[in-house]
Design a protein around this motif. Sequence first.
Motif, PDB file in Angstrom:
ATOM      1  N   CYS A 170      55.543   3.703  28.602  1.00  0.00           N
ATOM      2  CA  CYS A 170      56.645   3.995  28.063  1.00  0.00           C
ATOM      3  C   CYS A 170      57.435   5.187  29.215  1.00  0.00           C
ATOM      4  O   CYS A 170      56.752   5.663  29.602  1.00  0.00           O
ATOM      5  CB  CYS A 170      56.578   5.200  26.670  1.00  0.00           C
ATOM      6  N   PHE A 172      60.169   8.978  27.034  1.00  0.00           N
ATOM      7  CA  PHE A 172      59.646  10.863  27.408  1.00  0.00           C
ATOM      8  C   PHE A 172      61.083  11.682  26.548  1.00  0.00           C
ATOM      9  O   PHE A 172      60.781  11.921  26.674  1.00  0.00           O
ATOM     10  CB  PHE A 172      60.475  11.263  28.696  1.00  0.00           C
ATOM     11  N   CYS A 173      60.623  10.971  25.079  1.00  0.00           N
ATOM     12  CA  CYS A 173      61.087  11.931  24.112  1.00  0.00           C
ATOM     13  C   CYS A 173      60.372  12.723  23.809  1.00  0.00           C
ATOM     14  O   CYS A 173      58.897  13.354  23.954  1.00  0.00           O
ATOM     15  CB  CYS A 173      60.636  10.621  22.240  1.00  0.00           C
ATOM     16  N   TYR A 197      58.601  15.021  22.083  1.00  0.00           N
ATOM     17  CA  TYR A 197      57.751  15.119  21.101  1.00  0.00           C
ATOM     18  C   TYR A 197      56.434  14.400  21.563  1.00  0.00           C
ATOM     19  O   TYR A 197      55.128  14.535  20.550  1.00  0.00           O
ATOM     20  CB  TYR A 197      58.288  14.995  19.439  1.00  0.00           C
ATOM     21  N   VAL A 213      52.856   9.957  24.650  1.00  0.00           N
ATOM     22  CA  VAL A 213      52.315   8.288  25.310  1.00  0.00           C
ATOM     23  C   VAL A 213      52.811   8.463  26.872  1.00  0.00           C
ATOM     24  O   VAL A 213      52.247   7.792  27.516  1.00  0.00           O
ATOM     25  CB  VAL A 213      53.681   6.971  24.364  1.00  0.00           C
ATOM     26  N   GLN A 239      55.122  -0.490  23.147  1.00  0.00           N
ATOM     27  CA  GLN A 239      55.264   0.413  22.793  1.00  0.00           C
ATOM     28  C   GLN A 239      56.673   0.367  22.603  1.00  0.00           C
ATOM     29  O   GLN A 239      57.675   1.382  21.372  1.00  0.00           O
ATOM     30  CB  GLN A 239      55.721   2.231  24.072  1.00  0.00           C
ATOM     31  N   HIS A 263      62.629   0.559  20.168  1.00  0.00           N
ATOM     32  CA  HIS A 263      63.680   1.453  20.189  1.00  0.00           C
ATOM     33  C   HIS A 263      65.391   1.175  20.042  1.00  0.00           C
ATOM     34  O   HIS A 263      65.433   0.412  20.441  1.00  0.00           O
ATOM     35  CB  HIS A 263      63.855   1.982  21.399  1.00  0.00           C
ATOM     36  N   ARG A 270      66.518  10.821  21.828  1.00  0.00           N
ATOM     37  CA  ARG A 270      66.271   9.631  21.822  1.00  0.00           C
ATOM     38  C   ARG A 270      67.184   8.700  22.022  1.00  0.00           C
ATOM     39  O   ARG A 270      67.253   7.866  21.656  1.00  0.00           O
ATOM     40  CB  ARG A 270      66.271   9.658  19.940  1.00  0.00           C
TER      41      ARG A 270
HETATM   42  S1  SF4 Z   1      58.168   7.580  20.781  1.00  0.00           S
HETATM   43 FE1  SF4 Z   1      58.376   5.861  21.767  1.00  0.00          FE
HETATM   44  S2  SF4 Z   1      60.226   5.533  22.729  1.00  0.00           S
HETATM   45 FE2  SF4 Z   1      58.870   7.825  22.672  1.00  0.00          FE
HETATM   46  S3  SF4 Z   1      57.994   8.462  24.644  1.00  0.00           S
HETATM   47 FE3  SF4 Z   1      56.901   8.022  22.951  1.00  0.00          FE
HETATM   48  S4  SF4 Z   1      56.617   6.082  22.782  1.00  0.00           S
HETATM   49 FE4  SF4 Z   1      58.630   5.994  24.402  1.00  0.00          FE
END
Ligand code: SF4
Length: 440
Positions: free
Chosen positions: A157, A160-161, A163, A166, A201, A238, A277
């Motif tokens: 992914c 880079f949300c 929180y 991943v 993802q 997303h 987001r």
């Molecule tokens: S929440 Fe989903 S979209 Fe956001 S960084 Fe994590 S994997 Fe990527």
Amino acid sequence: MTQLFHIRTFGCQMNKHDSTSLSQILINEGYGQTESIDDAHIVLVNTCTVRQKAEEKALTLIGRLSHLKAKKPDLIIGVIGCVAQQSGMDLFTRFPYLDLVLGPRNIHHVNRFLSQIKEQRERISSLDLACELTPFPKCNGYLKGRVTSFLKIMEGCDNFCAYCIVPFVRGRETSLPAARVIDQARYLVTQGIKEITLIGQNVNSYNVKNRALPTFPGLLKELDTIAGLERLRFTTSHPKDLSGELIDLFAGSKSLCPHIHLPVQSGSTKILRLMNRGYTRDQYVDLIRRLRKTRPDIAITSDMVVGFPGETQEDFEDSLSLIEEVKFDNLFSFKYYERPGIKALQLPEAIGEKEKQRRLSILQDRQRGITLSKNRLLEGTIQEILVEGPAKRGGGQLTGRALGNKVVNFPSRADLKGRLVRVKIDKGFQNSLLGELVDR
Ligand code: SF4
């Protein structure tokens, strides 16, 4: 003697898919799979670091394996998945009896590493995040008896949300070429698979980065033409990448099921901005409106995080009002969990553990009521079910999923596995529906 392996999997569908791929690779190499950890010559623990509970459970299991290794010194123990990627060599310090630490992008090398460990009794770690995405390995017979399967189409992914860990443990977004996805899907259908769930993802940004064709809606259209593929699903999407073209497919595709998992994460635009987001509450609600206008029977599920730094009582109430407004069919909710390296660590106003738990309990309680009332609304309707086999509770019941992905149980002694049947829903419960067979 056939060497036996045992895999224990924690976490999301990506990990489950990786474990399936690992099993197929090892079976292709002549290993046998065992459900008994005590009988195994190789134990692989596929870990998750996204959710706190999953990480804790995996680390507890790895700790307990020291006793097994003491009894069987030739036992090979490997940690794979997101904890392996995140902790790397530190795992060898914490658990000195480990032999293998393998990041999620490196699992296709597992056979070579196992041979090296056996020959040289040396520890191996492989944590390269820039590896090519490898397709699902083919293995005749492994899928025997199954009617549904995951198919990974992309990994990693770039979002880079604030929180989320991943992007650090699964790497940057990489898509599997469409020709390979289609080849894999055709193969799965030849093995008896009737329903495929495309996973990644952020599947709706499939191929976008490479400017290659087709993008995600184009891929769905190509898969829609495969004879024998009855049902197609995808996860996870997303909201910022959910295009009008994709929404339209819920009305125009033969095989795409009317269900979308569309993680919202918060009902407060302020918190969504802090989370990075890329959409507001109003934009999210508008997507839901468009989805329901296009496909009125669509089931919508989501994810929500509570206790993100800076989340006031008012922000939390925005999340509560959002779930009342949208009325999700189901919601997966979690307390914000601090992970090393994530952007949210730099934010002030951390929320205490007790308060996070209080908010989570309130949210989950509200959602339970919504889920139950939505399931009860289906009483009296007729649903198309793909029969997966006998229900877990037995009692002469079969189980399967409705188009909206809800579990449906119904009494039948007939062998209907893999068949699409129509079931009249008599009762909606919290986690499933109960009905009776109308016809086949
Ligand atoms: S929440 Fe989903 S979209 Fe956001 S960084 Fe994590 S994997 Fe990527």
